[in-house]
Design an enzyme around this catalytic site. Structure first.
Site, PDB file in Angstrom:
ATOM      1  CE1 TYR A   1      15.787  -3.692 -65.664  1.00 12.31           C
ATOM      2  CE2 TYR A   1      15.692  -1.910 -67.267  1.00 12.31           C
ATOM      3  CZ  TYR A   1      15.842  -2.345 -65.957  1.00 12.31           C
ATOM      4  OH  TYR A   1      16.051  -1.431 -64.954  1.00 12.31           O
TER       5      TYR A   1
ATOM      6  CE  LYS B   1      -3.766  20.522 -81.198  1.00 15.43           C
ATOM      7  NZ  LYS B   1      -5.127  20.192 -81.669  1.00 15.43           N
TER       8      LYS B   1
HETATM    9  C1  PLP Z   1      -5.060  20.423 -83.045  1.00 19.90           C
HETATM   10  C2  PLP Z   1      -6.087  21.239 -83.743  1.00 19.90           C
HETATM   11  C3  PLP Z   1      -5.760  21.951 -84.899  1.00 19.90           C
HETATM   12  C4  PLP Z   1      -4.413  21.792 -85.597  1.00 19.90           C
HETATM   13  O1  PLP Z   1      -4.444  20.575 -86.307  1.00 19.90           O
HETATM   14  P1  PLP Z   1      -3.195  20.096 -87.211  1.00 19.90           P
HETATM   15  O2  PLP Z   1      -3.689  18.843 -87.840  1.00 19.90           O
HETATM   16  O3  PLP Z   1      -2.072  19.849 -86.262  1.00 19.90           O
HETATM   17  O4  PLP Z   1      -2.916  21.169 -88.171  1.00 19.90           O
HETATM   18  C5  PLP Z   1      -6.707  22.795 -85.445  1.00 19.90           C
HETATM   19  N1  PLP Z   1      -7.944  22.906 -84.889  1.00 19.90           N
HETATM   20  C6  PLP Z   1      -8.304  22.206 -83.804  1.00 19.90           C
HETATM   21  C7  PLP Z   1      -9.683  22.355 -83.263  1.00 19.90           C
HETATM   22  C8  PLP Z   1      -7.403  21.335 -83.187  1.00 19.90           C
HETATM   23  O5  PLP Z   1      -7.773  20.637 -82.119  1.00 19.90           O
END
Ligand code: PLP
Length: 368
Positions: free
Chosen positions: A263, A38
Site C-alpha cells: 500500500y 486478565k
Molecule cells: C494487572 C494487575 C496486576 C498484575 O500486574 P503485573 O504488572 O502484570 O504483574 C496486579 N494487580 C492489579 C490490581 C492489576 O490490575
C-alpha cells in the site's frame, strides 16, 4: 495438520509459565503467589494457563472483568471443590451480585458504593459474602480514597456481613526500584491496613516482588512476569521465555529493481529482490506502526520487513535467504526477539505486545 488453516501460530510453553510462577514463589516467601489471568492471560489463553498453574499449586486467580471470570469458571474448580479463589479486579457493578455468589467469585471492592451493594446483598442472602478490599495508595484509578478509608475506620459496621479475604493495593511504578512512589505507597498501605479491620494483605505485582521484603505480603499478584516479561527492566530478565510467534510465508516472488511494494508504495526495491508475503497483519495485532521496526527471524538470522503492514499480510525482503519458500514459517517473537524487545523498538511495553495478539492467531500449547 491443525495449523493448515492458520496464518500465524502462538506457541505457548506452559512449563515455562509454571517455572516462572515457582521462581516468583521463591522470591515471595512471606505469602502465596496468585496468577493474574486478565485479558485472556495476557493473550496466552486463560483456561490453559490457569489449569497449568492450578496443577502446580496456585490457589488464587484474578481476572479484570466479571465476563472474564465467568468464561474461566468452568475451567477452574471452586475453592470448595479443591480448586482456587477467583477474584475480579474491576469492581462490583450493580445487578451482578447474585452472579458472583452463584459462580463462587470474589469481587474486589474499591468504592464505598460497592461496599454498600455487597453489604446489602450479604444481609439479604443471610450469609457472609467474601470480598477483597482495594485501597488506592497512588493510582487514582480504582480503590478506596483516603476519605473512604477514614469513613470505614470510623464505622466498621459498613463491612457487616462482608468476609474480608484480603486488603490490597496496586503499585504505580514498581518496575523502577528507585522511584520514591514505591515507599510512599508502602507507607500509605500500612496506614490504611492499620486503620481497617485486621485482614490478610495483598501488595506486590510482578515487579513489586523484586522490590524486596518491604513489599512482601500474604498474597502477591503477578501477571507479566509469569508470561516472561522482564519485571526488572534495568537488569537481566530473571524469567523464562514463554511464547514463540511464527507466521507462514504464503508466496515468494522476485521483483526487478525499481518495483514498489505494498500500500502507498512506501518501499521500492533498490535491486532485484525476493519478496516473501507472510500471513500476519494488523488484524492479528501486529500493529501498523511497527512497520519500520519489525524484524522476523529465520534460522537465527534477521529478515527485514519492507513496505506497509496491511490487515492480513506483511512483506519481507528475503533476497539474502534463498531457503525461504512458500510454507516456511518466520519467527516474529521468540529467541531472536522477545515481547520486551519488540516493545522497546516500537515505543510500547511487553504487556501491550502480548495482549494485542488477536484471537485469529492459533494458540498451541507445549505441556510441562
Ligand atoms: C494487572 C494487575 C496486576 C498484575 O500486574 P503485573 O504488572 O502484570 O504483574 C496486579 N494487580 C492489579 C490490581 C492489576 O490490575
Amino acid at each position: 495438520m491443525a495449523e493448515a488453516g492458520a496464518g500465524a501460530l502462538l506457541q505457548v510453553d506452559l512449563g515455562a509459565i509454571v517455572a516462572n510462577w515457582r521462581l516468583l514463589c521463591t522470591r515471595h516467601r512471606s505469602g502465596a503467589v496468585a496468577g493474574v489471568v486478565k485479558a485472556n492471560a495476557y493473550g496466552l489463553g486463560a483456561a490453559r494457563v490457569a489449569q497449568a498453574l492450578l496443577a502446580a499449586g496456585c490457589r488464587h486467580f484474578f481476572t479484570a472483568t466479571l465476563d472474564e471470570a465467568l468464561a474461566l469458571r468452568p475451567h477452574l474448580r471452586r475453592e470448595s471443590e479443591g480448586g482456587a479463589m477467583l477474584a475480579v479486579l474491576s469492581g462490583l457493578t450493580p445487578g451482578t451480585e447474585a452472579l458472583y455468589r452463584a459462580q463462587g467469585l470474589v469481587p474486589v471492592l474499591g468504592a464505598a458504593e460497592e461496599i454498600a451493594l455487597w453489604r446489602k446483598f450479604a444481609r439479604e442472602s443471610g450469609e457472609a459474602q467474601p470480598a477483597i478490599l482495594h485501597v488506592d495508595t497512588g493510582m487514582a484509578r480504582l480503590g478506596l480514597t483516603p476519605t473512604e478509608v477514614a469513613g470505614l475506620a470510623g464505622d466498621p459496621t459498613q463491612l457487616a456481613g462482608i468476609a474480608l479475604r484480603y486488603v490490597m493495593t496496586h503499585l504505580v511504578a514498581a518496575e523502577i526500584a528507585a522511584d520514591p512512589m514505591n515507599q510512599r505507597q508502602r507507607q500509605r498501605f500500612a496506614a490504611a491496613c492499620a486503620a481497617l479491620p485486621a485482614a490478610a494483605r495483598s501488595f506486590a505485582n510482578s515487579s513489586g516482588i523484586f522490590l524486596g521484603a518491604d513489599f512482601a505480603s500474604d498474597l502477591a499478584r503477578p501477571g507479566a512476569a509469569l508470561y516472561g516479561i522482564n519485571p526488572t527492566p534495568d537488569a537481566a530478565n530473571p524469567m523464562r521465555r514463554t511464547v514463540r510467534l511464527i507466521a507462514r510465508v504464503q508466496q515468494v516472488r522476485t521483483i526487478p529493481a525499481g518495483t514498489p511494494v505494498g500500500y502507498n508504495a512506501t518501499w521500492t526495491a533498490a535491486r532485484e529482490s525476493r519478496i516473501a508475503t507472510v500471513a500476519l497483519g494488523y488484524a492479528d495485532g501486529w500493529h501498523r506502526s511497527r512497520a519500520g521496526t519489525t524484524l522476523a527471524f529465520f534460522d537465527g538470522r534477521a529478515v527485514p520487513l519492507v513496505g506497509r503492514i496491511s490487515m492480513d499480510l506483511t512483506t519481507f525482503d528475503v533476497t539474502e535467504h534463498p531457503a525461504i519458500i512458500p510454507g516456511t514459517w518466520l519467527e516474529l517473537l521468540g529467541k531472536g526477539r522477545d515481547p520486551d524487545a519488540v516493545a522497546a523498538a516500537s515505543g510500547s511495553n511487553g504487556y501491550e505486545v502480548l495482549t494485542s495478539l488477536a484471537p485469529r492467531i492459533q494458540r498451541q500449547y507445549l505441556d510441562q
